[in-house]
Design a protein around this motif. Sequence first.
Motif, PDB file in Angstrom:
ATOM      1  N   ALA A  75      36.120  37.345  49.561  1.00 36.90           N
ATOM      2  CA  ALA A  75      36.064  38.390  48.535  1.00 36.90           C
ATOM      3  C   ALA A  75      37.325  38.415  47.689  1.00 36.90           C
ATOM      4  O   ALA A  75      37.267  38.698  46.484  1.00 36.90           O
ATOM      5  N   LEU A  76      38.468  38.113  48.284  1.00 35.53           N
ATOM      6  CA  LEU A  76      39.715  38.088  47.509  1.00 35.53           C
ATOM      7  C   LEU A  76      39.671  37.044  46.407  1.00 35.53           C
ATOM      8  O   LEU A  76      40.339  37.188  45.372  1.00 35.53           O
ATOM      9  N   SER A  77      38.899  35.982  46.599  1.00 34.11           N
ATOM     10  CA  SER A  77      38.877  34.903  45.619  1.00 34.11           C
ATOM     11  C   SER A  77      38.012  35.207  44.407  1.00 34.11           C
ATOM     12  O   SER A  77      38.118  34.521  43.386  1.00 34.11           O
ATOM     13  N   VAL A  78      37.160  36.232  44.488  1.00 34.66           N
ATOM     14  CA  VAL A  78      36.235  36.495  43.379  1.00 34.66           C
ATOM     15  C   VAL A  78      36.365  37.908  42.810  1.00 34.66           C
ATOM     16  O   VAL A  78      35.982  38.130  41.657  1.00 34.66           O
ATOM     17  N   LEU A  79      36.890  38.838  43.587  1.00 39.08           N
ATOM     18  CA  LEU A  79      36.941  40.221  43.125  1.00 39.08           C
ATOM     19  C   LEU A  79      38.174  40.468  42.263  1.00 39.08           C
ATOM     20  O   LEU A  79      39.142  39.719  42.295  1.00 39.08           O
ATOM     21  N   ARG A  80      38.114  41.536  41.491  1.00 41.48           N
ATOM     22  CA  ARG A  80      39.228  41.935  40.649  1.00 41.48           C
ATOM     23  C   ARG A  80      39.558  43.405  40.898  1.00 41.48           C
ATOM     24  O   ARG A  80      38.719  44.179  41.309  1.00 41.48           O
ATOM     25  N   ALA A  81      40.803  43.757  40.639  1.00 40.16           N
ATOM     26  CA  ALA A  81      41.258  45.151  40.603  1.00 40.16           C
ATOM     27  C   ALA A  81      40.864  45.909  41.867  1.00 40.16           C
ATOM     28  O   ALA A  81      41.335  45.598  42.959  1.00 40.16           O
TER      29      ALA A  81
END
Length: 236
Positions: free
Chosen positions: A84-90
């Motif tokens: 999830a860290l690789s695709v999510l923002r903010a």
Amino acid sequence: MPGPAPDASAGRSSGGARWRRRPVVVLVGLAAGALVLIVSTQPWVLAALPVGPGGSASEVPVSGREAVAAVPALGVVAVAGALALSVLRAVGRVAAAVLLVVAGAAAVAAVVALLLDPVPAAQAAARAATGVGDVEGARTTAWPLVALVPVLGVLATGAIALVAGRSWGTSERFEAPGAAAGARGSSARRVAAAPPSPPTSAGLWDGLSRGEDPTAAIEDRPADGSSAASPRERAE
């Protein structure tokens, strides 16, 4: 004269910024979560069963997933959070980082509790193997201590993502300054290359009122589109 000595602090700062980049943090989180799942398949506890009729006692190995069922589940959570860290923002990235911190802290607490008292895990394994939960004793192997390394890695991944995630770039598109300048230049060339607009009726009447010959202005118009000089300017 010898040149100035290289600044060692600059090298340290660049190296420090490198390990806080998103790809590095994501890879560490994925590796830590995968190692937790692998280590949990090894025997963490050896349960000593009561002495049998023949006077022989045996030990039943208890794997990590049997001794602490929460640890492999938290390993799966760690892998999902790192992805999830690789695709999510903010906000989504902050939520994934908090999830990693919570999963790592819960796994550490579970492993430490097992190291302090392995008997409950041994009793559960003995009950599953023999139908009786009585054990003479239990001892842990070295695998719970090994598991603490990737578990702490999961915790560190979440903490680093919380601190350094604010400086990670987003996936918003942007245009390089050189490309933007090139686009402006090509637009200006298209405007310059556009053919001159034909004279309007109002413009012809204004030229006649000033004593200009409209037919001469049309005949003398240069081929490159620049404005033709008036008869008065040609006379001068």
